[in-house]
Scaffold this motif. Structure first.
Motif, PDB file in Angstrom:
ATOM      1  N   LEU A 126       0.868  -1.176   0.000  1.00  0.00           N
ATOM      2  CA  LEU A 126       0.000   0.000   0.000  1.00  0.00           C
ATOM      3  C   LEU A 126       0.906   1.227   0.000  1.00  0.00           C
ATOM      4  CD1 LEU A 126      -2.603  -1.263   2.611  1.00  0.00           C
ATOM      5  CD2 LEU A 126      -2.866  -1.189   0.125  1.00  0.00           C
ATOM      6  N   SER A 127       1.438   1.536  -1.184  1.00  0.00           N
ATOM      7  CA  SER A 127       2.467   2.557  -1.324  1.00  0.00           C
ATOM      8  C   SER A 127       2.116   3.516  -2.444  1.00  0.00           C
ATOM      9  CB  SER A 127       3.823   1.907  -1.636  1.00  0.00           C
ATOM     10  OG  SER A 127       4.157   0.935  -0.671  1.00  0.00           O
ATOM     11  N   MET A 151      -5.701  -5.145   0.373  1.00  0.00           N
ATOM     12  CA  MET A 151      -5.056  -6.156   1.201  1.00  0.00           C
ATOM     13  C   MET A 151      -3.540  -5.975   1.167  1.00  0.00           C
ATOM     14  SD  MET A 151      -5.494 -10.320   1.177  1.00  0.00           S
ATOM     15  CE  MET A 151      -4.517 -10.679  -0.283  1.00  0.00           C
ATOM     16  N   GLY A 152      -2.954  -5.629   2.297  1.00  0.00           N
ATOM     17  CA  GLY A 152      -1.512  -5.443   2.347  1.00  0.00           C
ATOM     18  C   GLY A 152      -1.116  -4.503   3.467  1.00  0.00           C
ATOM     19  N   TYR A 153       0.067  -3.912   3.324  1.00  0.00           N
ATOM     20  CA  TYR A 153       0.550  -2.956   4.320  1.00  0.00           C
ATOM     21  C   TYR A 153       1.504  -1.997   3.634  1.00  0.00           C
ATOM     22  CZ  TYR A 153       4.736  -5.894   4.303  1.00  0.00           C
ATOM     23  OH  TYR A 153       5.840  -6.603   3.914  1.00  0.00           O
ATOM     24  N   GLY A 154       1.777  -0.868   4.281  1.00  0.00           N
ATOM     25  CA  GLY A 154       2.683   0.115   3.698  1.00  0.00           C
ATOM     26  C   GLY A 154       2.337   1.517   4.144  1.00  0.00           C
ATOM     27  N   LEU A 155       2.916   2.489   3.466  1.00  0.00           N
ATOM     28  CA  LEU A 155       2.777   3.885   3.850  1.00  0.00           C
ATOM     29  C   LEU A 155       1.328   4.376   3.808  1.00  0.00           C
ATOM     30  CD1 LEU A 155       5.864   5.410   1.971  1.00  0.00           C
ATOM     31  CD2 LEU A 155       5.643   4.973   4.428  1.00  0.00           C
ATOM     32  N   LEU A 156       0.518   3.766   2.953  1.00  0.00           N
ATOM     33  CA  LEU A 156      -0.866   4.214   2.793  1.00  0.00           C
ATOM     34  C   LEU A 156      -1.859   3.362   3.587  1.00  0.00           C
ATOM     35  CD1 LEU A 156      -0.842   4.997  -1.046  1.00  0.00           C
ATOM     36  CD2 LEU A 156      -0.637   6.613   0.852  1.00  0.00           C
ATOM     37  N   GLU A 157      -1.357   2.571   4.509  1.00  0.00           N
ATOM     38  CA  GLU A 157      -2.244   1.685   5.260  1.00  0.00           C
ATOM     39  C   GLU A 157      -3.263   2.464   6.075  1.00  0.00           C
ATOM     40  OE1 GLU A 157      -1.966  -1.612   8.854  1.00  0.00           O
ATOM     41  OE2 GLU A 157      -0.298  -1.436   7.415  1.00  0.00           O
ATOM     42  N   GLU A 158      -2.848   3.547   6.721  1.00  0.00           N
ATOM     43  CA  GLU A 158      -3.789   4.322   7.529  1.00  0.00           C
ATOM     44  C   GLU A 158      -4.871   4.957   6.665  1.00  0.00           C
ATOM     45  OE1 GLU A 158      -4.306   4.433  10.770  1.00  0.00           O
ATOM     46  OE2 GLU A 158      -2.817   2.828  10.748  1.00  0.00           O
ATOM     47  N   ARG A 159      -4.482   5.395   5.468  1.00  0.00           N
ATOM     48  CA  ARG A 159      -5.503   5.964   4.581  1.00  0.00           C
ATOM     49  C   ARG A 159      -6.491   4.876   4.159  1.00  0.00           C
ATOM     50  NH1 ARG A 159      -5.181   9.890  -0.770  1.00  0.00           N
ATOM     51  NH2 ARG A 159      -7.429   9.885  -1.067  1.00  0.00           N
ATOM     52  N   ALA A 164     -11.974   2.676   4.727  1.00  0.00           N
ATOM     53  CA  ALA A 164     -12.844   1.547   5.041  1.00  0.00           C
ATOM     54  C   ALA A 164     -13.862   1.900   6.124  1.00  0.00           C
ATOM     55  CB  ALA A 164     -11.999   0.348   5.471  1.00  0.00           C
ATOM     56  N   LEU A 165     -13.490   2.787   7.022  1.00  0.00           N
ATOM     57  CA  LEU A 165     -14.419   3.220   8.064  1.00  0.00           C
ATOM     58  C   LEU A 165     -15.487   4.163   7.517  1.00  0.00           C
ATOM     59  CD1 LEU A 165     -11.919   3.881  11.015  1.00  0.00           C
ATOM     60  CD2 LEU A 165     -13.513   1.952  10.776  1.00  0.00           C
ATOM     61  N   ALA A 168     -18.921   2.057   2.988  1.00  0.00           N
ATOM     62  CA  ALA A 168     -19.352   0.669   3.192  1.00  0.00           C
ATOM     63  C   ALA A 168     -18.818  -0.280   2.141  1.00  0.00           C
ATOM     64  CB  ALA A 168     -20.883   0.619   3.220  1.00  0.00           C
ATOM     65  N   ASN A 169     -18.420   0.235   0.992  1.00  0.00           N
ATOM     66  CA  ASN A 169     -17.940  -0.635  -0.086  1.00  0.00           C
ATOM     67  C   ASN A 169     -16.415  -0.633  -0.215  1.00  0.00           C
ATOM     68  OD1 ASN A 169     -17.887   2.041  -1.074  1.00  0.00           O
ATOM     69  ND2 ASN A 169     -17.945   1.288  -3.187  1.00  0.00           N
ATOM     70  N   ILE A 170     -15.704  -0.060   0.758  1.00  0.00           N
ATOM     71  CA  ILE A 170     -14.245  -0.121   0.794  1.00  0.00           C
ATOM     72  C   ILE A 170     -13.847  -0.882   2.050  1.00  0.00           C
ATOM     73  CG2 ILE A 170     -12.084   1.190   0.939  1.00  0.00           C
ATOM     74  CD1 ILE A 170     -13.407   3.430  -0.592  1.00  0.00           C
ATOM     75  N   HIS A 171     -12.953  -1.855   1.887  1.00  0.00           N
ATOM     76  CA  HIS A 171     -12.598  -2.744   2.987  1.00  0.00           C
ATOM     77  C   HIS A 171     -11.079  -2.863   3.083  1.00  0.00           C
ATOM     78  CE1 HIS A 171     -16.837  -4.041   2.695  1.00  0.00           C
ATOM     79  NE2 HIS A 171     -16.601  -4.026   1.386  1.00  0.00           N
ATOM     80  N   PHE A 172     -10.564  -2.811   4.292  1.00  0.00           N
ATOM     81  CA  PHE A 172      -9.136  -3.035   4.511  1.00  0.00           C
ATOM     82  C   PHE A 172      -8.935  -4.451   5.037  1.00  0.00           C
ATOM     83  CE2 PHE A 172      -5.552  -3.255   7.490  1.00  0.00           C
ATOM     84  CZ  PHE A 172      -4.516  -3.003   6.591  1.00  0.00           C
ATOM     85  N   GLN A 173      -7.988  -5.157   4.411  1.00  0.00           N
ATOM     86  CA  GLN A 173      -7.646  -6.511   4.844  1.00  0.00           C
ATOM     87  C   GLN A 173      -6.156  -6.559   5.152  1.00  0.00           C
ATOM     88  OE1 GLN A 173      -9.412  -9.448   5.389  1.00  0.00           O
ATOM     89  NE2 GLN A 173      -7.404 -10.104   6.154  1.00  0.00           N
TER      90      GLN A 173
END
Length: 292
Positions: A126-127, A151-159, A164-165, A168-173
Motif C-alpha cells: 500500500l504505497s 489487502m496489504g501494508y505500507g505507507l498508505l495503510e492508515e488511509r 474503510a471506516l 461501506a464498499n471499501i474494505h481493509f484486509q
C-alpha cells in the motif's frame, strides 16, 4: 567453506553488480547480472542517482557473461542502451501448483459482502505510485454494489483503514502470510494492477501480482502499460484503463457479472500459460550457456 569455489556468480540487482565482477576476477567463474527492473529508471530515483546507475551499468555490464531481466521491454531497453547481447528474460511468475483448486469465499465472509456484488481486489504494498489513492477516490464514488478490498501494508495503510471506516464498499484486509495470499485472492472477482507511470521501470513493469491474480482465476484491470496490455490482449483476460480517475470510475461502473464471467475464461487460459517451473528451466539454460 571459505575454500569452496562457486560454479556461477549471480549478481541480483545493480548494487551487487560491481561486487560480482570483482568476485568473477578472483574466482574465474562465470557471472550473470540479474536486473530485477530497469535499474537506472526506478521510482523515486533522483536524476543524479539515475546517471550514476547508468554509468555503473555501462562500465560493468560488458564484464559479465550473461545479463537477464524480467520482461521483453526491459530486455530491449538494455540491448539498445548498452549495445549488448539482448538479455534473457525470466519473468517473476508464481508456481502454478500454488494456485487454489477451488473458488473461495474468504473475503466475502470476512467483510460481509453479498455473493451478488463484485469484489475488486488490490493486494500488495500500500504505497504511492501503485494507484491506491486513486482507487480509494474512485470507489468512494462508484455504485455501492462494487466493493474494493485493499489487502496489504505500507505507507498508505492508515488511509486505507480510514477509507474503510467511511465507505461501506471499501474494505481493509491486513496482509496475510505468503502461502495464504492466493487463497484470499481467489475469493475476489477482479484483480487490480494499476501501477502509475511515474518512471520508465514502472512503465515497462510486469508485476508478480498480475500473475497471482490470473493464477487465482481472476480477470485483471490494468493501466495502459505495454507489457501488461500485451498479456490482457493476448488472452482477453481483463480490461485496460487510462490512469485518470474519471475514466477508471466509468469503466468500473460499467463492469457487470456477465462480463466478469466472460473474462474469467481468458484468465483461465492465461493461468495455463504461466508457471515458475518453466521460467526456472529457462534460467538453468542460461546457466548452462555460461558454463560451456
Amino acid at each position: 567453506m571459505r575454500s569452496a569455489k562457486p560454479t556461477v556468480i549471480h549478481a541480483h540487482g545493480i548494487s551487487a553488480l560491481p561486487v560480482g565482477v570483482i568476485l568473477k576476477w578472483f574466482t574465474r567463474v562465470p557471472l550473470i547480472y540479474d536486473a530485477h527492473e530497469l535499474e537506472s529508471e526506478t521510482n523515486g530515483l533522483s536524476p543524479l542517482r539515475s546517471k550514476l546507475a547508468r554509468w555503473t551499468e555501462r562500465v560493468w555490464i560488458p564484464r559479465v557473461d550473461r545479463t537477464i531481466t524480467v520482461c521483453d521491454s526491459i530486455a530491449d531497453w538494455y540491448e539498445q542502451a548498452y549495445s549488448i547481447e539482448r538479455p534473457g528474460v525470466i519473468r517473476n511468475v508464481p508456481m502454478r501448483s500454488a494456485a487454489p483448486l477451488e473458488k473461495r469465499t474468504i473475503l466475502r465472509d470476512l467483510h460481509d459482502i453479498p455473493a451478488s456484488q463484485l469484489i475488486f481486489l488490490y493486494q500488495g504494498a500500500l504505497s504511492p505510485g501503485r494507484g491506491v489513492e486513486t482507487l480509494i477516490d474512485v470507489f468512494s464514488a462508484v455504485d455501492r454494489d462494487k466493493h474494493l478490498v485493499l489487502m496489504g501494508y505500507g505507507l498508505l495503510e492508515e488511509r486505507a483503514r480510514s477509507a474503510a471506516l467511511k465507505h461501506a464498499n471499501i474494505h481493509f484486509q491486513e496482509a496475510v502470510p505468503p502461502d495464504r495470499v492466493l487463497y484470499h485472492t481467489a475469493s475476489a472477482d477482479i484483480g487490480l494492477c494499476l501501477i502509475e507511470n511515474t518512471c520508465l521501470s514502472y512503465f515497462y513493469s510486469l508485476p508478480n501480482k498480475l500473475f497471482e491474480y490470473l493464477l487465482s482465476g481472476l480477470p485483471v484491470l490494468v493501466n495502459d502499460m505495454p507489457e501488461q496490455r500485451k498479456i490482457v490482449e493476448q488472452f482477453d483476460c481483463g480490461w485496460v484503463v487510462p490512469p485518470a480517475a474519471t475514466e477508471q470510475k466509468a469503466l468500473i461502473e460499467s463492469i457487470n457479472p456477465a462480463q466478469v464471467l466472460a473474462k474469467k475464461t481468458g484468465a483461465k487460459r492465461a493461468a495455463g500459460s504461466f508457471d515458475w517451473r518453466e521460467e526456472a528451466a529457462r534460467l538453468q539454460e542460461f546457466y548452462a550457456e555460461v558454463l560451456n
